[in-house]
Design a protein around this motif. Structure first.
Motif, PDB file in Angstrom:
ATOM      1  N   GLY A   1       0.812  -1.200   0.000  1.00 35.59           N
ATOM      2  CA  GLY A   1       0.000   0.000   0.000  1.00 35.59           C
ATOM      3  C   GLY A   1       0.851   1.257   0.000  1.00 35.59           C
ATOM      4  O   GLY A   1       0.345   2.360  -0.205  1.00 35.59           O
ATOM      5  N   LEU A   2       2.127   1.119   0.245  1.00 31.38           N
ATOM      6  CA  LEU A   2       3.025   2.271   0.263  1.00 31.38           C
ATOM      7  C   LEU A   2       3.253   2.799  -1.151  1.00 31.38           C
ATOM      8  O   LEU A   2       3.220   2.037  -2.119  1.00 31.38           O
ATOM      9  N   CYS A   3       3.506   4.083  -1.239  1.00 34.49           N
ATOM     10  CA  CYS A   3       3.762   4.701  -2.535  1.00 34.49           C
ATOM     11  C   CYS A   3       5.029   4.110  -3.162  1.00 34.49           C
ATOM     12  O   CYS A   3       6.068   4.017  -2.506  1.00 34.49           O
ATOM     13  N   ASN A   4       4.935   3.663  -4.398  1.00 34.33           N
ATOM     14  CA  ASN A   4       6.051   3.093  -5.172  1.00 34.33           C
ATOM     15  C   ASN A   4       6.593   1.777  -4.617  1.00 34.33           C
ATOM     16  O   ASN A   4       7.678   1.352  -5.012  1.00 34.33           O
TER      17      ASN A   4
END
Length: 100
Positions: A4-7
Motif C-alpha cells: 500500500g506504500l507509494c512506489n
C-alpha cells in the motif's frame, strides 16, 4: 514490504532484480512480488531452487512459506497457464469473458 506504500511494487521489483540479476532468464523469472524457479529436469530444478534459496538466505530475503509452491509442473500466474509447453491463456478466464 506493505504494497500500500507509494512506489512499493516498483521498489520491490528493482530490489529483486538487483539481488537475482545473474539468475534471471537463466533459472528464474521475477514479476512484482512473485518469482518462479524452473529447470529442464527434477534434479536441475532442485539444484536451481537451492541456488535461489541460498541467495535469499545470504541477502536476508524472507519468504512467506504459506504462499510457496514447490515442484509443480504447471500453474496459473496472472491469468496465464505456465507449463513445460510454454505460456497459454487460462481457458476459465476466456469463459468468464464470453459469459459477460
Amino acid at each position: 514490504m506493505p504494497f500500500g506504500l507509494c512506489n512499493a511494487p516498483a521498489t520491490f521489483q528493482r530490489c529483486m532484480l538487483s539481488i537475482f540479476s545473474d539468475l534471471i532468464e537463466d533459472i528464474m523469472e521475477v514479476f512484482m512480488d512473485d518469482f518462479s524457479v524452473y529447470g529442464s529436469s527434477f534434479s536441475v530444478c532442485l539444484s536451481n531452487l537451492c541456488r535461489v534459496l541460498q541467495r535469499c538466505e545470504e541477502q536476508h530475503v524472507v519468504l512467506n512459506w504459506e504462499k510457496c509452491h514447490f515442484m509443480v509442473r504447471d500453474g496459473i500466474v496472472l491469468g496465464h497457464k505456465i507449463s513445460e509447453r510454454g505460456i497459454e491463456v487460462d481457458k476459465e478466464k476466456i469463459e468468464v469473458m464470453m459469459s459477460l
